[in-house]
Write a protein that holds these residues in place. Sequence first.
Motif, mmCIF file in Angstrom:
data_model
loop_
_atom_site.group_PDB
_atom_site.id
_atom_site.type_symbol
_atom_site.label_atom_id
_atom_site.label_comp_id
_atom_site.label_asym_id
_atom_site.label_seq_id
_atom_site.Cartn_x
_atom_site.Cartn_y
_atom_site.Cartn_z
ATOM 1 N N VAL A 118 0.838 -1.195 0.000
ATOM 2 C CA VAL A 118 0.000 0.000 0.000
ATOM 3 C C VAL A 118 0.875 1.247 0.000
ATOM 4 O O VAL A 118 1.841 1.340 0.771
ATOM 5 N N ALA A 119 0.560 2.179 -0.875
ATOM 6 C CA ALA A 119 1.238 3.472 -0.922
ATOM 7 C C ALA A 119 0.368 4.490 -0.206
ATOM 8 O O ALA A 119 -0.696 4.852 -0.699
ATOM 9 N N ALA A 120 0.815 4.936 0.970
ATOM 10 C CA ALA A 120 0.038 5.864 1.786
ATOM 11 C C ALA A 120 0.692 7.234 1.788
ATOM 12 O O ALA A 120 1.922 7.342 1.803
ATOM 13 N N PRO A 121 -0.094 8.297 1.779
ATOM 14 C CA PRO A 121 0.484 9.651 1.773
ATOM 15 C C PRO A 121 1.387 9.923 2.970
ATOM 16 O O PRO A 121 2.364 10.671 2.851
ATOM 17 N N ASP A 122 1.074 9.323 4.117
ATOM 18 C CA ASP A 122 1.835 9.618 5.330
ATOM 19 C C ASP A 122 2.917 8.589 5.623
ATOM 20 O O ASP A 122 3.505 8.596 6.707
ATOM 21 N N GLY A 123 3.214 7.716 4.666
ATOM 22 C CA GLY A 123 4.251 6.708 4.877
ATOM 23 C C GLY A 123 5.186 6.638 3.694
ATOM 24 O O GLY A 123 4.937 5.920 2.727
ATOM 25 N N ILE A 124 6.294 7.378 3.724
ATOM 26 C CA ILE A 124 7.227 7.410 2.603
ATOM 27 C C ILE A 124 8.098 6.159 2.657
ATOM 28 O O ILE A 124 8.819 5.938 3.629
ATOM 29 N N PRO A 125 8.062 5.319 1.638
ATOM 30 C CA PRO A 125 8.828 4.071 1.681
ATOM 31 C C PRO A 125 10.267 4.262 1.226
ATOM 32 O O PRO A 125 10.601 5.235 0.534
ATOM 33 N N GLU A 126 11.120 3.330 1.610
ATOM 34 C CA GLU A 126 12.445 3.228 1.019
ATOM 35 C C GLU A 126 12.370 2.222 -0.115
ATOM 36 O O GLU A 126 11.886 1.108 0.069
ATOM 37 N N PHE A 127 12.851 2.593 -1.283
ATOM 38 C CA PHE A 127 12.921 1.700 -2.435
ATOM 39 C C PHE A 127 14.308 1.062 -2.453
ATOM 40 O O PHE A 127 15.314 1.755 -2.365
ATOM 41 N N SER A 128 14.359 -0.273 -2.596
ATOM 42 C CA SER A 128 15.648 -0.954 -2.587
ATOM 43 C C SER A 128 15.648 -2.089 -3.597
ATOM 44 O O SER A 128 14.594 -2.581 -4.012
ATOM 45 N N TRP A 129 16.855 -2.515 -3.982
ATOM 46 C CA TRP A 129 17.024 -3.544 -4.986
ATOM 47 C C TRP A 129 18.407 -4.165 -4.854
ATOM 48 O O TRP A 129 19.283 -3.631 -4.158
ATOM 49 N N THR A 130 18.606 -5.308 -5.492
ATOM 50 C CA THR A 130 19.918 -5.922 -5.585
ATOM 51 C C THR A 130 20.366 -5.896 -7.035
ATOM 52 O O THR A 130 19.548 -5.860 -7.953
ATOM 53 N N ALA A 131 21.698 -5.906 -7.239
ATOM 54 C CA ALA A 131 22.238 -5.805 -8.594
ATOM 55 C C ALA A 131 23.437 -6.726 -8.746
ATOM 56 O O ALA A 131 24.113 -7.067 -7.786
ATOM 57 N N SER A 132 23.673 -7.130 -9.994
ATOM 58 C CA SER A 132 24.814 -7.975 -10.328
ATOM 59 C C SER A 132 25.206 -7.682 -11.768
ATOM 60 O O SER A 132 24.656 -6.771 -12.399
ATOM 61 N N GLY A 133 26.138 -8.457 -12.306
ATOM 62 C CA GLY A 133 26.534 -8.278 -13.699
ATOM 63 C C GLY A 133 27.280 -6.998 -13.971
ATOM 64 O O GLY A 133 27.238 -6.468 -15.083
ATOM 65 N N GLY A 134 27.973 -6.479 -12.955
ATOM 66 C CA GLY A 134 28.779 -5.280 -13.154
ATOM 67 C C GLY A 134 28.014 -3.983 -13.112
ATOM 68 O O GLY A 134 28.521 -2.942 -13.573
ATOM 69 N N ALA A 135 26.804 -3.973 -12.564
ATOM 70 C CA ALA A 135 26.025 -2.734 -12.474
ATOM 71 C C ALA A 135 26.743 -1.717 -11.600
ATOM 72 O O ALA A 135 27.248 -2.049 -10.519
ATOM 73 N N VAL A 136 26.796 -0.471 -12.050
ATOM 74 C CA VAL A 136 27.493 0.579 -11.290
ATOM 75 C C VAL A 136 26.599 1.776 -10.977
ATOM 76 O O VAL A 136 26.931 2.560 -10.083
ATOM 77 N N GLU A 137 25.493 1.941 -11.712
ATOM 78 C CA GLU A 137 24.605 3.064 -11.412
ATOM 79 C C GLU A 137 23.174 2.716 -11.795
ATOM 80 O O GLU A 137 22.927 1.802 -12.585
ATOM 81 N N TYR A 138 22.239 3.501 -11.196
ATOM 82 C CA TYR A 138 20.821 3.127 -11.269
ATOM 83 C C TYR A 138 19.943 4.356 -11.395
ATOM 84 O O TYR A 138 20.273 5.450 -10.918
ATOM 85 N N ARG A 139 18.787 4.128 -12.006
ATOM 86 C CA ARG A 139 17.721 5.129 -12.031
ATOM 87 C C ARG A 139 16.403 4.416 -11.776
ATOM 88 O O ARG A 139 16.161 3.332 -12.312
ATOM 89 N N LEU A 140 15.564 5.030 -10.952
ATOM 90 C CA LEU A 140 14.220 4.507 -10.740
ATOM 91 C C LEU A 140 13.301 5.089 -11.792
ATOM 92 O O LEU A 140 13.456 6.249 -12.209
ATOM 93 N N VAL A 141 12.346 4.289 -12.227
ATOM 94 C CA VAL A 141 11.355 4.722 -13.204
ATOM 95 C C VAL A 141 9.977 4.523 -12.593
ATOM 96 O O VAL A 141 9.672 3.438 -12.079
ATOM 97 N N PHE A 142 9.153 5.570 -12.628
ATOM 98 C CA PHE A 142 7.794 5.517 -12.092
ATOM 99 C C PHE A 142 6.809 5.856 -13.201
ATOM 100 O O PHE A 142 7.103 6.651 -14.099
#
Length: 606
Positions: free
Chosen positions: A314-338
């Motif tokens: 659930v996405a609630a206005p009063d609860g800002i979540p932390e977005f997290s992920w794991t990476a492999s294959g030589g990943a060095v940088e990231y961008r979130l897409v909404f």
Amino acid sequence: MRLDLNRVAGIFAGIVLAVTGVAAAPPGNLLYQLQGLDIGQVAASSYSLVVTDYSHDGTAAGEWTPAEIERLRDGGKRTVLAYLSIGEAEDYRYYWQPSWRKQPPSWLGSINPDWPGNYKVRYWDPAWQALLFGSDGAYLDRILAQGFDGIYLDIVDAYEYWGPDGKNQRPTAAADMVTLVQALADYGRQRRPGFLVYPQNGAGLGAIDPSYVQAVDGIGAEDTWTLGNRPQSRRHTDQVTAWLDLFRDAGKTVVAIDYPTRRKLRDAFYSRAEARGYVPLTPPRSLDRYVEVAGHPPAGGPEVVLTAPADGAVAAPDGIPEFSWTASGGAVEYRLVFTGTESYRQLRVVPAGKPALTETRFTPTAAQWRGLLALAGQNGWHDLIWWVTARDAVGNLRSSRARRLHSYHTGISTTVFWVGEEAGSANGGIANLDSAWDECWMESYGGVDSPDARNGDLPAGFTPMENPFYIALPYNDLDGDGVRKDSVPSLVPWASSVPLGDGQSLLKNRWVEVVRGDQTCYGQWEDVGPFGENAARYVFGAAQPRSRRNHRAGLDVSPALRDCLKLADGITPTAWRFVEAGTVPSGPWNRIVTTGGTRLGAPVCP
């Protein structure tokens, strides 16, 4: 794409469905080249699925030998499919007779002005089908004899040309195409178990006839998000992605082929397709050369997997979540897409500029979170969709599968109504003997659903024939004559995947989750109201209810839902959202499920 073998060669990316008995290829590991194929080059490549013509030059003299196909297969390490056009005849094929131009057979239609040498065919005609399979020297029989693992079918969307939306010469054009594809699949699999069938385009057949989805192993689709370097139409993208999802959700491979040439557009296309679980490719539209797309190699590159928030949180206005992920294959940088658009047309990238993120977690600011939550109002489900794109040190990109965060219409004044309710001042003089979609609603239900005389969740004195957990929302997809409104396909998120004819509501019987405090209940949408029937921006968007009556009431609930939610009065605020039937948990709300369709036009009530 109509493919002229005198001019065409190309590649695209895909995977093979494991359930066919062929080992699954990794994403992006498919070669599609119809002419000029160099067997040695392919044998030295990492491609594990190849689509090519049955002949190296399109003619009978140039047919690949079984030994050549076996070399391509490399002892089963590589799967090889043969291209086969079933909706058009080609005048360079072995079966073509020069006399047909002046004395065409009954199945031959007009020339395709966009592809000289290609002719429309009445594909349901037994004489045309005999050229395709089951007769001496037929096309599919040649392919089977050569040792191909399957077929890649083109011009499947010919049913649109012949059917009611085209020339209207064949009312059964869609069903005829389903029958033909199923017949080809059955014929091939009877002679070679595990024989693969991939149609290209015509994904709407899956919504028309679910058996079509089960008959194929995968599907290809062109021009889903772009038309070259221009955006595809919103209606086309929304419709096609909804259809393709039917195949994806059934465990079939979906190959997306768009043709942008600009790097930024290509990268956005790959991001959308990978996030959706499709296999993308952006070859040249001419399909005339072997290409490995910069930043999107057929194998290797970074990998990223989302970890939190959980899918469906659930996405609630009063609860800002932390977005997290794991990476492999030589990943060095990231961008979130909404995105809030169901087909992923409009994207919001975070961070939008440089630098990109280097950590595998991100927490939005309060202002960013408000802006992201607003995106959920762009789709009827009220969901915020997100994923992560990773880049490695040499510039290769790969996107994760998308996840969804659910949000709700909140603070909605909720009133009570019931089947058989008489008109009065409390309900704006509107009786509920019938509904917006059933002129025999009280008879269909079985009687008056009295809010006062109750037997638990049921009305006292009888067991209803329809679900006692029902709701009303202030939008009707049918006009006063019972005709579907033109705006429905762009508003209703499930419109493309529900094959109901005109005069049938796409809204009736849909499930809604309603929440009040710690009480969560479910009901089916069975009527229109309160106090309006055109509040689309509220029902399918982020606006507030339009009516100012009863504290801007925006939801009607039945007596059973009133009691489930423990509503104490007629204007209690609740929160609600649409849900799919398969996600509704067991409870009193699905002991009796309403399945009846729309009944309008002065029916004779029982």
